[in-house]
Every structure is written in structure tokens, then in C-alpha cells.
Design an enzyme around this catalytic site. Structure first.
Site, PDB file in Angstrom:
ATOM      1  CB  ALA A 163      -0.922   0.003   1.214  1.00  0.00           C
ATOM      2  CG  MET A 164       2.010   5.299  -2.044  1.00  0.00           C
ATOM      3  SD  MET A 164       3.651   5.300  -1.283  1.00  0.00           S
ATOM      4  CE  MET A 164       3.928   7.062  -1.094  1.00  0.00           C
ATOM      5  CD  GLU A 165       3.808   6.450   2.597  1.00  0.00           C
ATOM      6  OE1 GLU A 165       4.980   6.855   2.644  1.00  0.00           O
ATOM      7  OE2 GLU A 165       3.494   5.285   2.281  1.00  0.00           O
ATOM      8  CG  HIS A 198       2.439   0.871   7.855  1.00  0.00           C
ATOM      9  ND1 HIS A 198       3.571   0.339   8.427  1.00  0.00           N
ATOM     10  CD2 HIS A 198       2.887   1.633   6.817  1.00  0.00           C
ATOM     11  CE1 HIS A 198       4.636   0.762   7.774  1.00  0.00           C
ATOM     12  NE2 HIS A 198       4.253   1.552   6.786  1.00  0.00           N
ATOM     13  CD  GLU A 199       0.509   2.475   3.814  1.00  0.00           C
ATOM     14  OE1 GLU A 199       1.006   3.606   3.654  1.00  0.00           O
ATOM     15  OE2 GLU A 199       1.154   1.431   3.674  1.00  0.00           O
TER      16      GLU A 199
END
EC number: 3.4.11.-
Length: 930
Positions: A328-330, A363-364
Site C-alpha cells: 500500500a502507499m500513503e 500503518h498507512e
């Protein structure tokens, strides 16, 4: 301030002037083309003569033609007089660059341009220099095809009504914003962004910020757009988004496609605002997105409360992607991630899938503060983003939001063990590591930047106290809002909150390679402790053993009443030191297993520890028991402890009831078995030992899962069945095959518990034939959930039929999505029949794989999966021959780590085969007499 709309005077600028691409020459129609072939490390950083402050970015997405185009206008502060502007660019066709400046009345066109392939930089030279202190607006049109590269602005596909359809999204971290539009693609060069998207009217546009307007194209309302895009008509719409706060280019995000969404909201504790939350996906997936949305709504307010910094954006969305390189990406305000990270069918979800969604979302969301509000100055400090997001998102916040998952204890297996395994290699690297170029940056997204960084931060938190630690973190964030930071900025905040010299305490943990093993020798006065750098092949020597760490020993002792107490003040900051400890009673270093080090006890003490851990009322808690197991097996591999002694400790824990302790045991025994995979005698004995440990739980807990089961019970059942299957327990194999036979007969997938998908599919293929393989293949192709399809991919590679294995290999190479190829290599590297032949599959298809995955994290992963499980000198020799003429710059760290893994296995086999064989034979004889 000089202001000019980016729509002004853009007519006919799409005559191609410069091509910024991965390979090839530069085309120029208006100036002299140049291309550098050699660049020094310093050239990978952009010049500082100009600084971007704001981007107006217009992007047209054509999903029919699979291409995009647009115009970027960048406001620049000119810091030094210059006629040359240098920025990042790759894989783009650029139109004529123009500049308007406060120093000149008329617009300037670039007179010369060049592209440096090595540094991914494009340079424009203008006829007249811009004076220092002036402002300028640089406008550049661009275009490119929409590829499936999973980097930059790319396409993803899905099936609808039997047809393949597409949508687009961005993945800019670490250095791929430059492949979507020319920009200053460095984290310290923060700017604001105003995004405008032009797309087909029947699609949805999303970006970091909230849309301020959206209209179907009308010549009267949007005449300026007609000059930009010749083919625009009433089939197109224009979406304008709010301007972002100051942020780094890698956090910009936008997407276009036939998305649907679920929505919720979160009431924020500091601001009192209600933040709208959405999760987007295609129609076929959206029904599985509710859980991820619920997790986001739960944790977002917690972060604002803990950090005492308001969430600054007007919304927070997520987008589910069918094709995604990482997990995934924040992206600020628009989290993106692969299906397995964000989707969950509540009726068919196993515990592991639920935990994964919780971990990823938490986390993101942590990154909205760590990384997005406050960003590392350069990629050397990546851990300031990732280590903190791991600790906050996967331990501290998760521990409050989802305590049933026991994240602090699970951290030992999920992160501490992972970190120490990699960091025990000579080919490891420091947490804070130099990244001179894009290839270096891509390779540090690993267990050291994530897991070791989180581990040393967790150790620091435990040492100074979590409350003071979080107070220091809050001070750090507030001091660098919307700015960039380096390591000492963080230490300054925590030093202020604790009164401790954190730089002195932490410097070597972050800046030096490796970690220590603490050797404990008992004396008449107590204990003498000594630190040395630990390697998986033994103690480091000479220059490799020069670092002295400040080690919080956390000595657990027992008082006169038999109650455990922990001395948190004991620190080993020299090579050796003595401490007063009553060794007549149980004691242990690294209480709670918060420290990032191993502990080596004398054999007699380890025997006493084994006796103590076997007691129902042991003074050693769950985390201590887990730590003892991981230490003992790692020390055995390094020849610092007999493997037989480590197995004695494991054997003493037969009456253990905690799932996480058994998870640690299973992890270690599986790794040990993988070392002797070609020794049938030892493998068989190890399998018998594993079955003896885990089969009692299978008999006790059975194969049925109930809603009333605690997470621990469900996971312990799954762990025991998995281990027995791996150890070839025939009764378990038959039971699992029976479940799949019922499924094949009835088509009713309810006979396959979600938690047993991996085991049942594997048993079906490994101990079945063509019919079972075809059935699992059908699940891979049409499975209802991401977890079922992933389980099927791995299982397809477990056959004992070479024809079937060849078919699975071809699916991996030709049929699988790019993001899924890894799962096939996981399966092939696990199967004894393909563990070595998978190297030929990789080598015979190297050019294709290198080209296909060269810009992603996947290539490094495939290299490691292919080679790290091997165990002979012949394997090393053949690897060296194959790679001697290859460009390994994009995965050289992974390759070196794989070679170290093989060397460590060779040494382990040499020094411990006799010991482990004898212990297992003795154990078997004793067991037979009982």
C-alpha cells in the site's frame, strides 16, 4: 507575485521537443540535443539554483487509447542567477518549455534541451538568465502511454462482463513522479499542488484533495482546455481539486476510472472536525471494502490524539488496486493498496487476512503524520517514515484499537525476528544508509528500514517509557510541520521530553551496521556481560566487531517473595561490564524482548531457564518465552550454542498454551527443517519431532472454526495443522484432502474454512493429481477473495508431477499479473522438487523478467526467492558464473544477502548435522519407551 494561468498560451506546444525515457536517444526539433552517458553521484541531486513552490498540473486521461497527456506549470523562486533549469523527467515526451518571469515582460522559449539518462534529469537553457530573487513560471506540456508498469501514472485492469477494462492510478514513491510529469522529484523540495483532471465523462476522478468543481466540457465554459487538448468534446469532463498543503512530490496522487465507493466519517478529538472517509474500488470488489473503511475510521482520531497534531486535510480516501507493486502507499489524503491489503469478505475471512487489513490501514494512516506532514530530508532517512509507521501503526495504535491481536507480542515474530535475520548478515546495511541514486533508494525498502528501525524505536520507547517517548515524538512533529527532518531532529524531541541524551544512546543503533550478542558469564558476585557483533555464522571479528552499542539490558530477577522485577537502568555501553545478580534464582536479560540483540547464556543456565519456562507459573512472560526461542535457534545457527540445547528448550515447552509462543516455535522449526531439506534422514526425524509437538493441538482443537473462538484459539489451530502438513503427518493430509474432495464434489466452498485455505489447497495439489490441480487453478482464476487466490497460486506449485509443475511455471511467467508473480516463486521455492530447478526457470527467462520488473521491487524479491533457500557450494559457484556479466545494480543487495544465506546454511550443516541427528535419535528412543 507574478501570476499567470497555466491555460494561457499553450496552443501547439505538443510538437515534440524532448523525449525523456528509460532508454534511447533524445529527439529535438528546436535546439541542440545532448545526452550524458556518465554521471557522478553528486549529479543525482538536483541543482539548488531554483526552487519550486507550486505546481498547477493538468492531466488528461484517455482510457480508450491508453495514454495520458497534460501540462505542468511550476512557480519557481530563483535563488541564484541562471539561464538553465534542471528537473527530473523520465519516460515522457515533452513539448516546448516556456517561462514567464517577473524579470522580463515577454515569455521565453527554451533554446536548448538535453536529457541525462543516468540521473533522469532534463535540462532547459533559456536565452536570457533569470536574476537571483526573481520569480518565474515554467510551463511544459507532456504525454506518454499508459503502461502496466505499476510505477508512475499507470493502468490497472479488471474484468467486467467478460471484457478487460482499465483504470489508472499513481505510484510515485520513491522516484516515479518524474515519469508522470516533469518535476523536482526530491522529498526536500516541497511545494503545493493544484491538480486538474480531464477524463471521460462516465468515469470518476480522485486525488489527494477534495474536488472543488466538476463539469462536463462545454466550449463556452472551458475554451482554454480546447487549446490544450484537440480532441476534447462533450464526452469529457474537467475536475478541479483543492490545492494541497506543502508536500513532497512522491506523495502526490490521482486516479481515474469507473470507481464506486463506500463512505464513513471520523470525529477528530483536537479540531472537533468531522473528516469524511471513503474507500474506492471497482464494482466487483467494493462489497469487500467495508472492513478497511471501518479500521481507518477507528484509528484516524487516535493518531491525532496521540500526536497532538491536527490532521490537516479535508478528507481521507483509499483506493483498491488490482495491480500494485508494494502493499500500500500513503499518498496524502488518498491511500492506495493492492486487493489483499484492503479487501475482506467478512463471511470468508481468516484471522490472518483481518490482521493484514488492520496492519496496512493503521500503518498507512500513521504516515499521514510520519512522512506526510513531516518528511525525511532525503532517502537516507527513510526509516523516519517507515520505522515509525511500523511501530505506531502495527504496535502502539493497533494495541489500543485491536488488543485481541496482541500486536506487541506478535511484533517479535513479525518484525524483530525478521530484522535480526537480515541484520546478522555481512551484507546487511545500517538503518540510516546513503542513497546516491534511484537504484540505491529502491533497495532500502527492506526489513532494516521497516522492521529494524521499528525495533530500535520500540526498544527506545521501552527504555525511556512510552509516555515520554510519545511526548518527544509530538515535539518532533510540531517542530517540523510541513518540513523535512533528519535523525537528530527526532532525537532532539525525545531528549527534551526525557532529559536523556538520546543521540549518545541511539546513534550507533541507527548509523552502524549490525547488532550485538550479549554473552552472560556467571561469577561469584553476579554476572559479567560482554557485547560483540552477532553474525549468522558466529561472532564478528576485527573491523567487523568495532561497534559498541548502548544496550538496555532490562535484567529480570526474582525477589524474596518470588515475584519478578526488572532493572531498566542497567545499560551495557562498554565492551564488558559486571552486574550484581542473585544467580541462585531465575534471571533473564532483555525482559519483554524489547532489545535489539541476542543473549547467550552458559549451557547450565540455559538448562535452568528451560526448567523455568516449563512451569505453568513461570516468571518468564509470553514475550520472554518467544525471545528465548528465537535467540536459542539463532545462536545455534551461528555455532555459539549446540542445536541440541536449543531443541531441549523447545521440547521443554510442550505444555505451552500461548499461540504466539507456538508461532515462534513453528517459525524456527520450519527454518531449521529448510536447512536440511536434502538430508532425508535428518528431515524425517525433524518431521517426527514437529508432529509430536503439534499433533496434540490438532486432536484437541479439531478442524472446525467457530465464531466463539478467540483469535488465539483460531490461530493456534491453523498453526498446528500447517505444521503437521509441512511435516507430512498422514492423518492431517487425509483430513485436508477430504475437505477438498467434498468441495470438488459439491462446489460448496463452506467445507473449506478460510483459515485452512492454504493448507487444504496445498494438500490437494501436493497429494492429488490433474483433477485437483485444475480445481485449484480455477480458484486462482475466479476465486471470490484475494486470500483464496493467493493461497491457490502458492498451492499450484506444490505438485509432484513435473508436467503440472511446468504448467504452473508457465502461468507464473506468462499468465500471472505482475503483482502476483512473487506468489508463484514463493510456491516454487518451497517445493522440494523445484527448490533448485526454479533457478533455471529464473535464469532462462532472466532478460524478460529483468525488463518486466526492472522498475519495481519485484525483481529483487524474485532473486531472493530463487536463490536464498539453496545450501551448497555448487549453488554459489553456479550463481557467480550466471551473474558475473549481469547488471545487478537494481538488486545487488538482495543478491548479496542470498549468497550470505547459502553460506550460512553450508556452515550450519557442517557444524550441527551430527549434533542434531544424535539428539533427534535419542529423543525418538526416549519417546518410544514412554
Amino acid at each position: 507575485m507574478f501570476f499567470l494561468s497555466p491555460l494561457h498560451a499553450a496552443t501547439k506546444r505538443f510538437s515534440i521537443q524532448t523525449v525523456c525515457k528509460g532508454l534511447g536517444s533524445i529527439l529535438s526539433l528546436t535546439g541542440t540535443a545532448k545526452m550524458s552517458t556518465v554521471a557522478s553521484d553528486s549529479k543525482f541531486r538536483l541543482p539548488t539554483n531554483v526552487k519550486p513552490t507550486h505546481y498547477d498540473l493538468i492531466v488528461q486521461t484517455d482510457l480508450d487509447q491508453l495514454k495520458f497527456s497534460g501540462t505542468v506549470t511550476v512557480n519557481l523562486d530563483v535563488k541564484e542567477e541562471t539561464s538553465k533549469i534542471v528537473m527530473n523527467c523520465t519516460r515522457l515526451k515533452l513539448g516546448q518549455a516556456t517561462v514567464q518571469s517577473t524579470a522580463f515582460k515577454s515569455e521565453q522559449l527554451s533554446s536548448e534541451s538535453s536529457f541525462d539518462e543516468k540521473t533522469k534529469q532534463v535540462s532547459f537553457i533559456f536565452p536570457t538568465a533569470f536574476p537571483a530573487g526573481s520569480q518565474a513560471k515554467l510551463t511544459i506540456p507532456f504525454s506518454a502511454p499508459l503502461t502496466g508498469s505499476m510505477t508512475g501514472y499507470y493502468r490497472s485492469s479488471f474484468e467486467e462482463d467478460g471484457k478487460t477494462k482499465y483504470y489508472t492510478l499513481t505510484q510515485f514513491e520513491a522516484t516515479y513522479a518524474r515519469s508522470a510529469f516533469p518535476c523536482w522529484d526530491e522529498p526536500a523540495l516541497k511545494a503545493t499542488y493544484a491538480v486538474t483532471m480531464v477524463s471521460k465523462a462516465n468515469t470518476v476522478n480522485i486525488s489527494n484533495m477534495t474536488a472543488t468543481s466538476e463539469k462536463v466540457f462545454s466550449p463556452n465554459d472551458h475554451a482554454d482546455f480546447k487549446t490544450l487538448f484537440d480532441d476534447i468534446n462533450e464526452e469529457w469532463k474537467i475536475t478541479k481539486f483543492e490545492t494541497t498543503p506543502l508536500m513532497s512530490s512522491y506523495l502526490l496522487a490521482y486516479a481515474n476510472g469507473p470507481f464506486e465507493y463506500l463512505e464513513s466519517s471520523a470525529k477528530m478529538p483536537l479540531s472537533g472536525r468531522t473528516i469524511p472517509l471513503r474507500i474506492y474500488a471497482t464494482k466487483d470488489l467494493i462489497h469487500q471494502a467495508q472492513f478497511a473503511l471501518d479500521v481507518k475510521a477507528k484509528v484516524l482520531p487516535m493518531y491525532e490524539q496521540v500526536f497532538q497534531v491536527e490532521y490537516p486535510l479535508p478528507k481521507l480516501d483509499s483506493l483498491v488496486a488490482n495491480d500494485f507493486d508494494a502493499g500500500a502507499m500513503e499518498n496524502w489524503g488518498l491511500i492506495t493498496g493492492r486487493t489483499s491489503a484492503l479487501l475482506l469478505d467478512p463471511k470468508k475471512a481468516d484471522i490472518a487476512a483481518k490482521k493484514r487489513v488492520v496492519v496496512v490501514q493503521s500503518h498507512e494512516v500513521a504516515h499521514m503524520w510520519f512522512g506526510n506532514i513531516t518528511t525525511m530530508e532525503w532517502w537516507d532517512y527513510l526509516y523516519l517514515n517507515e520505522g515509525f509507521a511500523t511501530l505506531m501503526g502495527e504496535v502502539i495504535i493497533q494495541g489500543t484499537a485491536f488488543p485481541e491481536f496482541k500486536p506487541n507480542s506478535e511484533f517479535i515474530t513479525a518484525h524483530l525476528h525478521r530484522a535480526l535475520t537480515l541484520d546478522s548478515k555481512l551484507s546487511s546495511h545500517p538503518i540510516e544508509v546513503g542513497c546516491p541514486d534511484a537504484e540505491s533508494i529502491g533497495q532500502i525498502f527492506d526489513a532494516l528500514s521497516y522492521s529494524k528501525a521499528a525495533s530500535v524505536l520500540r526498544m527506545l520507547s521501552a527504555h525511556v517509557g512510552q509516555e515520554k517517548f510519545l511526548k518527544g515524538v509530538s515535539l518532533y512533529l510540531k517542530a517540523h510541520l510541513y518540513g523535512n527532518s533528519v535523525t537528530n531532529d527526532l532525537w532532539a524531541g525525545i531528549s527534551e521530553s526525557t532529559g536523556v541524551d538520546i543521540i549518545k544512546f541511539m546513534d550507533n543503533w541507527v548509523k552502524k551496521i549490525g547488532f550485538p550478542v550479549v554473552t552472560v558469564t556467571e561469577t561469584s558476585e553476579g554476572i559479567k556481560v560482554r557485547q560483540d557483533r552477532f553474525l549468522e555464522t558466529g561472532l564478528a571479528e576485527g573491523k567487523d566487531n568495532e561497534t559498541i552499542w548502548s544496550i538496555p539490558l532490562s535484567i529480570l530477577t526474582v525477589d524474596a517473595n518470588g515475584k519478578p522485577t526488572v532493572d531498566e537502568t542497567a545499560v551495557l555501553d562498554t565492551r564488558e561490564k559486571t552486574f550484581a545478580v542473585d544467580t541462585s534464582k531465575p534471571f533473564k536479560l532483555n525482559a519483554g524482548t524489547n532489545g535489539v540483540y541476542r543473549v547467550l547464556y552458559e549451557d547450565t543456565r540455559l538448562s535452568k531457564i528451560a526448567t523455568e519456562v516449563a512451569k505453568p507459573d513461570s516468571v518468564f512472560g509470553v514475550e520472554d518465552r518467544m525471545g528465548l526461542i528465537f535467540d536459542a535457534l539463532a545462536l545455534s545457527k551461528a555455532a555459539l550454542l549446540p542445536l541440541s540445547s536449543a531443541l531441549n528448550l523447545v521440547n521443554a515447552l510442550r505444555n505451552e498454551q500461548e499461540y504466539l509462543v507456538w508461532d515462534g516455535i513453528s517459525t524456527n522449526l520450519a527454518s531449521t527443517s529448510a536447512v536440511w531439506w536434502e538430508d532425508d534422514g535428518i528431515s524425517s526425524l525433524l518431521n517426527e519431532f514437529r508432529v509430536s509437538l503439534f499433533s496434540p493441538f490438532v486432536k484437541k482443537l479439531g478442524y472446525e472454526y467457530s465464531a466463539s473462538d478467540t483469535p488465539d484459539i483460531s490461530q493456534l489451530r491453523t498453526c498446528a495443522i500447517d505444521q503437521c502438513l509441512s511435516a507430512k503427518d498422514q492423518s492431517v493430509i487425509e483430513e485436508l484432502k477430504g475437505h477438498f474432495a467434498k468441495y470438488m464434489k459439491t462446489g460448496d466452498d463452506s467445507v473449506i474454512p478460510a483459515d485452512l485455505q492454504n493448507a487444504i489447497y496445498e494438500a490437494a495439489v501436493a497429494y492429488g493429481g490433474r483433477e485437483e490441480f485444475n480445481a485449484v487453478k480455477a480458484i486462482y482464476e475466479k476465486g471470490a477473495t484475494p486470500t483464496s487466490r493467493i493461497a491457490a497460486m502458492r498451492a499450484m506449485c506444490q505438485s509432484k508431477d513435473q508436467t503440472i509443475l511446468d504448467e504452473a511455471s508457465q502461468i507464473a511467467l506468462k499468465g500471472a499479473r505482475d503483482q502476483d508473480v512473487n506468489y508463484f516463486f514463493v510456491g516454487l521455492s518451497k517445493n522440494k522438487l523445484t527448490k533448485r530447478t526454479v533457478t533455471k526457470l529464473f535464469e532462462n527467462n532472466y532478460d524478460e523478467l529483468s525488463e518486466r520488473f526492472g522498475s519495481t521491487f519485484t525483481l529483487r524479491s524474485i532473486v531472493q526467492l530463487t536463490y536464498s533457500g539453496l545450501s551448497t557450494q555448487k549453488d554459489i559457484d553456479e550463481m557467480n558464473v550466471f551473474f558475473k556479466d549481469k547488471d545487478t545494480s537494481k538488486y545487488h543487495m538482495g543478491l548479496a544477502q542470498s549468497l550470505d544465506s547459502i553460506r550460512a546454511k553450508i556452515a550450519y550443516i557442517k557444524h550441527s548435522s551430527s549434533d542434531v541427528r544424535q539428539w533427534l535419535e535419542d529423543w525418538k528412543q526416549v519417546t518410544a519407551r514412554l
